[in-house]
Design an enzyme around this catalytic site. Structure first.
Site, PDB file in Angstrom:
ATOM      1  N   ASP A  78       3.083  49.882  29.269  1.00  0.00           N
ATOM      2  CA  ASP A  78       3.210  49.456  27.925  1.00  0.00           C
ATOM      3  C   ASP A  78       2.885  47.852  27.774  1.00  0.00           C
ATOM      4  OD1 ASP A  78       5.668  48.721  29.101  1.00  0.00           O
ATOM      5  OD2 ASP A  78       6.689  49.205  27.633  1.00  0.00           O
ATOM      6  N   TYR A  80       3.186  43.758  26.976  1.00  0.00           N
ATOM      7  CA  TYR A  80       4.190  42.919  27.108  1.00  0.00           C
ATOM      8  C   TYR A  80       5.345  42.822  25.974  1.00  0.00           C
ATOM      9  CZ  TYR A  80       1.309  41.193  30.759  1.00  0.00           C
ATOM     10  OH  TYR A  80       0.571  41.127  32.235  1.00  0.00           O
ATOM     11  N   PHE A  91      -2.204  44.372  30.582  1.00  0.00           N
ATOM     12  CA  PHE A  91      -2.097  43.145  31.624  1.00  0.00           C
ATOM     13  C   PHE A  91      -2.360  41.635  30.842  1.00  0.00           C
ATOM     14  CE2 PHE A  91      -2.538  46.593  34.617  1.00  0.00           C
ATOM     15  CZ  PHE A  91      -1.174  46.878  35.013  1.00  0.00           C
ATOM     16  N   HIS A 201       0.921  48.713  42.494  1.00  0.00           N
ATOM     17  CA  HIS A 201       0.997  48.051  41.109  1.00  0.00           C
ATOM     18  C   HIS A 201       1.068  46.540  41.496  1.00  0.00           C
ATOM     19  CE1 HIS A 201       2.736  46.507  37.334  1.00  0.00           C
ATOM     20  NE2 HIS A 201       2.140  47.665  36.929  1.00  0.00           N
TER      21      HIS A 201
END
Length: 240
Positions: A78, A80, A91, A201
């Site tokens: 989701d 920031y 990102f 990740h």
């Protein structure tokens, strides 16, 4: 169009109408469905209650990367959740802002893999303009509350978006970082013409851990070589 770094100020349904490329039919079909009505009502209710909902431009990833031009897909969770951070691209942060830890690791690996100097900005917009779909699976979030909208129904839409990329006849690289993104791997692999690149990740908690550390994964170069080999052209991942 709404400023990407600001909070959502207009009804969510209006955002669906702002995308005028080949994603529009998929977006309109969802917006007119019961699931779409429920999602819009839920997000609008949070805004009406005084919540700061980010980003201001919810579908920026789709506006910048038409379906027909998708060459690579990066899946995030989701947006920031800090003021001004989210710009509608997974990102990515708005220019001039401090890089969150996951983005810092992404750019460190990008530099290591491709031999590039670190960029000035943490905005990944140039990737989106080269055909990299930077898609979060929940497209809105609330200030200071990561995952706040992850159960409002966004996944119905974002899974359809990923499936549209999978259904493309053109070979596409899917960069699946972490277990959340790797849940899409089976539907990509069944198509038989795409490339799945999977690793941990990029968050500090997992970027250097096994079984496949993010740091050192080489996914940027691998995706580039795959696309050249399959006739999709050179994706140089430039950020200048």
């Amino acid at each position: 169009m709404a400023s990407s770094g600001l909070s959502l100020a207009s009804p969510l349904r209006e955002q669906f109408d702002r995308v005028d490329n080949d994603w529009a039919p998929l977006l309109q079909a969802f917006a007119d469905s019961p699931a779409g009505h429920a999602l819009c009502a839920a997000v609008d209710a949070r805004v009406a209650a005084g919540a700061q909902v980010y980003p201001g431009d919810v579908f920026r990833a789709l506006a910048l990367t038409p379906c027909s031009q998708v060459r690579a897909v990066v899946v995030g969770q989701d947006p920031y959740h800090g003021p001004g951070q989210a710009e509608g691209l997974a990102f990515s942060v708005s220019p001039g802002l401090r890089w969150p830890p996951s983005l810092r690791n992404i750019l460190q690996e990008w530099r290591r893999d491709l031999g590039q100097p670190l960029p000035v900005s943490g905005s990944l917009r140039p990737w989106a303009e080269q055909g990299v779909l930077l898609l979060n699976t929940a497209l809105t979030v609330e200030d200071g509350q990561p995952g706040a909208h992850s159960r409002l129904g966004w996944q119905v839409l974002t899974e359809a978006i990923v499936q549209a990329a999978v259904d493309s006849i053109e070979p596409t690289a899917f960069l699946l970082w972490g277990a959340h993104a790797q849940a899409f791997a089976p539907r990509v692999e069944v198509a038989g013409r795409h490339r799945v690149l999977a690793c941990n990740h990029p968050s500090p908690l997992s970027a250097r851990r096994g079984p496949v550390p993010f740091i050192g994964c080489g996914h940027f170069g691998e995706a580039r070589r795959f696309l050249v080999a399959t006739g999709r052209g050179d994706l140089d991942w430039s950020l200048a």
